[in-house]
Design a protein around this motif. Structure first.
Motif, mmCIF file in Angstrom:
data_model
loop_
_atom_site.group_PDB
_atom_site.id
_atom_site.type_symbol
_atom_site.label_atom_id
_atom_site.label_comp_id
_atom_site.label_asym_id
_atom_site.label_seq_id
_atom_site.Cartn_x
_atom_site.Cartn_y
_atom_site.Cartn_z
ATOM 1 N N LYS A 78 -53.010 -6.276 25.359
ATOM 2 C CA LYS A 78 -54.109 -6.491 24.416
ATOM 3 C C LYS A 78 -53.706 -7.426 23.279
ATOM 4 O O LYS A 78 -54.510 -8.222 22.796
ATOM 5 N N TYR A 79 -52.434 -7.328 22.848
ATOM 6 C CA TYR A 79 -51.956 -8.122 21.712
ATOM 7 C C TYR A 79 -50.661 -8.857 22.075
ATOM 8 O O TYR A 79 -49.575 -8.501 21.622
ATOM 9 N N PRO A 80 -50.762 -9.889 22.910
ATOM 10 C CA PRO A 80 -49.563 -10.573 23.410
ATOM 11 C C PRO A 80 -48.766 -11.317 22.348
ATOM 12 O O PRO A 80 -47.567 -11.549 22.534
ATOM 13 N N ASN A 81 -49.379 -11.682 21.239
ATOM 14 C CA ASN A 81 -48.695 -12.485 20.221
ATOM 15 C C ASN A 81 -48.277 -11.697 18.980
ATOM 16 O O ASN A 81 -47.714 -12.272 18.051
ATOM 17 N N GLN A 82 -48.554 -10.411 18.955
ATOM 18 C CA GLN A 82 -48.182 -9.570 17.819
ATOM 19 C C GLN A 82 -46.713 -9.166 17.909
ATOM 20 O O GLN A 82 -46.211 -8.865 18.998
ATOM 21 N N LEU A 83 -46.003 -9.165 16.778
ATOM 22 C CA LEU A 83 -44.630 -8.662 16.751
ATOM 23 C C LEU A 83 -44.645 -7.138 16.722
ATOM 24 O O LEU A 83 -45.343 -6.532 15.897
ATOM 25 N N PHE A 84 -43.847 -6.527 17.612
ATOM 26 C CA PHE A 84 -43.765 -5.072 17.679
ATOM 27 C C PHE A 84 -42.313 -4.606 17.569
ATOM 28 O O PHE A 84 -41.406 -5.217 18.135
ATOM 29 N N MET A 85 -42.132 -3.513 16.850
ATOM 30 C CA MET A 85 -40.819 -2.883 16.698
ATOM 31 C C MET A 85 -40.845 -1.510 17.359
ATOM 32 O O MET A 85 -41.779 -0.730 17.162
ATOM 33 N N ALA A 86 -39.821 -1.223 18.144
ATOM 34 C CA ALA A 86 -39.701 0.058 18.825
ATOM 35 C C ALA A 86 -38.839 1.008 17.997
ATOM 36 O O ALA A 86 -37.684 0.709 17.710
ATOM 37 N N ASP A 87 -39.408 2.139 17.600
ATOM 38 C CA ASP A 87 -38.650 3.172 16.888
ATOM 39 C C ASP A 87 -38.027 4.100 17.917
ATOM 40 O O ASP A 87 -38.708 4.950 18.496
ATOM 41 N N THR A 88 -36.734 3.924 18.161
ATOM 42 C CA THR A 88 -36.056 4.642 19.243
ATOM 43 C C THR A 88 -35.040 5.655 18.728
ATOM 44 O O THR A 88 -34.684 5.653 17.544
ATOM 45 N N SER A 89 -34.545 6.488 19.648
ATOM 46 C CA SER A 89 -33.535 7.482 19.274
ATOM 47 C C SER A 89 -32.267 7.400 20.112
ATOM 48 O O SER A 89 -31.251 7.983 19.749
ATOM 49 N N CYS A 90 -32.304 6.683 21.247
ATOM 50 C CA CYS A 90 -31.138 6.608 22.122
ATOM 51 C C CYS A 90 -31.166 5.309 22.927
ATOM 52 O O CYS A 90 -32.195 4.622 22.981
ATOM 53 N N PHE A 91 -30.048 4.988 23.559
ATOM 54 C CA PHE A 91 -29.926 3.705 24.247
ATOM 55 C C PHE A 91 -30.947 3.527 25.363
ATOM 56 O O PHE A 91 -31.501 2.434 25.530
ATOM 57 N N GLU A 92 -31.198 4.579 26.136
ATOM 58 C CA GLU A 92 -32.141 4.456 27.249
ATOM 59 C C GLU A 92 -33.517 4.026 26.766
ATOM 60 O O GLU A 92 -34.205 3.233 27.422
ATOM 61 N N GLU A 93 -33.912 4.521 25.587
ATOM 62 C CA GLU A 93 -35.213 4.150 25.030
ATOM 63 C C GLU A 93 -35.220 2.687 24.584
ATOM 64 O O GLU A 93 -36.201 1.971 24.787
ATOM 65 N N GLY A 94 -34.129 2.256 23.990
ATOM 66 C CA GLY A 94 -34.039 0.865 23.568
ATOM 67 C C GLY A 94 -34.059 -0.093 24.750
ATOM 68 O O GLY A 94 -34.694 -1.155 24.699
ATOM 69 N N ALA A 115 -24.503 11.476 13.948
ATOM 70 C CA ALA A 115 -24.151 10.981 12.623
ATOM 71 C C ALA A 115 -25.054 9.812 12.257
ATOM 72 O O ALA A 115 -25.313 8.931 13.087
ATOM 73 N N LEU A 116 -25.550 9.819 11.037
ATOM 74 C CA LEU A 116 -26.423 8.758 10.557
ATOM 75 C C LEU A 116 -25.809 8.065 9.352
ATOM 76 O O LEU A 116 -25.178 8.722 8.524
ATOM 77 N N PRO A 117 -25.997 6.749 9.233
ATOM 78 C CA PRO A 117 -26.681 5.871 10.184
ATOM 79 C C PRO A 117 -25.946 5.822 11.515
ATOM 80 O O PRO A 117 -24.715 5.934 11.562
ATOM 81 N N ASP A 118 -26.705 5.666 12.581
ATOM 82 C CA ASP A 118 -26.139 5.727 13.929
ATOM 83 C C ASP A 118 -25.531 4.375 14.309
ATOM 84 O O ASP A 118 -26.099 3.604 15.079
ATOM 85 N N CYS A 119 -24.348 4.127 13.761
ATOM 86 C CA CYS A 119 -23.691 2.839 14.006
ATOM 87 C C CYS A 119 -23.252 2.675 15.456
ATOM 88 O O CYS A 119 -23.178 1.553 15.959
ATOM 89 N N GLU A 120 -22.977 3.780 16.130
ATOM 90 C CA GLU A 120 -22.625 3.699 17.554
ATOM 91 C C GLU A 120 -23.794 3.160 18.369
ATOM 92 O O GLU A 120 -23.626 2.313 19.247
ATOM 93 N N LEU A 121 -25.008 3.643 18.052
ATOM 94 C CA LEU A 121 -26.195 3.169 18.766
ATOM 95 C C LEU A 121 -26.491 1.715 18.411
ATOM 96 O O LEU A 121 -26.847 0.916 19.282
ATOM 97 N N ILE A 122 -26.340 1.368 17.144
ATOM 98 C CA ILE A 122 -26.542 -0.026 16.727
ATOM 99 C C ILE A 122 -25.614 -0.947 17.504
ATOM 100 O O ILE A 122 -26.034 -1.987 18.030
ATOM 101 N N LYS A 123 -24.343 -0.567 17.588
ATOM 102 C CA LYS A 123 -23.354 -1.391 18.300
ATOM 103 C C LYS A 123 -23.687 -1.498 19.780
ATOM 104 O O LYS A 123 -23.569 -2.575 20.383
ATOM 105 N N GLU A 124 -24.123 -0.398 20.369
ATOM 106 C CA GLU A 124 -24.466 -0.412 21.797
ATOM 107 C C GLU A 124 -25.658 -1.332 22.055
ATOM 108 O O GLU A 124 -25.662 -2.108 23.021
ATOM 109 N N TYR A 125 -26.651 -1.249 21.202
ATOM 110 C CA TYR A 125 -27.795 -2.149 21.324
ATOM 111 C C TYR A 125 -27.365 -3.607 21.181
ATOM 112 O O TYR A 125 -27.773 -4.482 21.946
ATOM 113 N N ALA A 126 -26.554 -3.869 20.149
ATOM 114 C CA ALA A 126 -26.163 -5.244 19.829
ATOM 115 C C ALA A 126 -25.317 -5.879 20.928
ATOM 116 O O ALA A 126 -25.370 -7.095 21.133
ATOM 117 N N THR A 127 -24.541 -5.068 21.629
ATOM 118 C CA THR A 127 -23.629 -5.610 22.638
ATOM 119 C C THR A 127 -24.222 -5.611 24.051
ATOM 120 O O THR A 127 -23.817 -6.423 24.880
#
Length: 231
Positions: A124-140, A166-178
């Protein structure tokens, strides 16, 4: 700003979440707009905000990209951050730069899966920017496959299967980034500048700080708790 300019604007900076629920003393669009203005003057590159009324007031006060949400509770689902197409439509209508939605594995209102919901949204909105609020790698990973523009760690620690992380979840951030190619927004549990720097060191594209800046009641409670625990 076009989508690239919006993403460039928030890169490497601080996004401040200016939100107040009905149960909180600062629940007022005027106050949230003033909070956003204070954040702007302090150097924020973006604002995360909730409800159409607050977003309109904030956009009139500051010229910064917003990450917009609508928190709405439905009886048949635990998902409450922009949970249905109704909330998406309302946010698109007022011209929000980025729209965030719960991207967890939990069932959405009307029994829809996350995949079913966002497939409809993106069509419906192909040009809109969307952010996913996730909790784990599989969701990301699933969010990237579905075409989200940003992946946030917003829900880490808030789903039954991630409680205690543990928050902030730096392990998840790193996993996403890599392991993924989508820019990562660090959000959740950033209480001090060191937390922010650690999130960036882990690979964050940008970061959101809310409670530590804009929720004086919760900040006060944190100090009071420290006193009580010291006795």
């Amino acid at each position: 700003m076009n989508n690239k300019e919006i993403l460039d604007k928030i890169k490497g900076g601080l996004i401040v979440s200016c939100q107040a629920l009905k149960t909180e003393p600062l629940y007022d669009s005027y106050i949230m707009a003033k909070m956003a203005w204070a954040a702007y003057l302090g150097g924020a590159v973006g604002i995360r905000c909730n409800t159409v009324k607050d977003i309109k007031a904030i956009k009139e006060m500051v010229d910064l990209p917003v990450i917009a949400i609508i928190k709405e509770e439905y009886e048949d689902s635990d998902v409450y951050i922009t949970p249905t197409m109704n909330e998406i439509d309302a946010l698109v209508e007022i011209g929000c730069e980025i729209i965030a939605t719960d991207a967890t594995n939990r069932t959405r209102p009307d029994g829809k899966s996350f995949e079913e919901f966002f497939t409809e949204v993106r069509a419906k909105y192909p040009n809109q920017l969307f952010m996913a609020d996730t909790s784990c790698f599989e969701e990301g990973k699933k969010a990237e496959e579905l075409g989200f523009d940003l992946i946030g760690t917003t829900m880490a620690g808030y789903t039954p299967y991630t409680k205690g992380r543990a928050l902030p979840d730096c392990e998840l951030i790193k996993e996403y980034a890599t392991k993924l190619n989508t820019p990562v927004i660090a959000e959740g549990g950033i209480w001090c500048p060191d937390d922010l720097l650690n999130a960036y060191e882990a690979g964050a594209y940008s970061a959101v700080v809310g409670t530590a800046i804009t929720r004086p009641m919760d900040i006060t409670k944190r100090f009071v708790k420290a006193l009580e625990e010291s006795k």
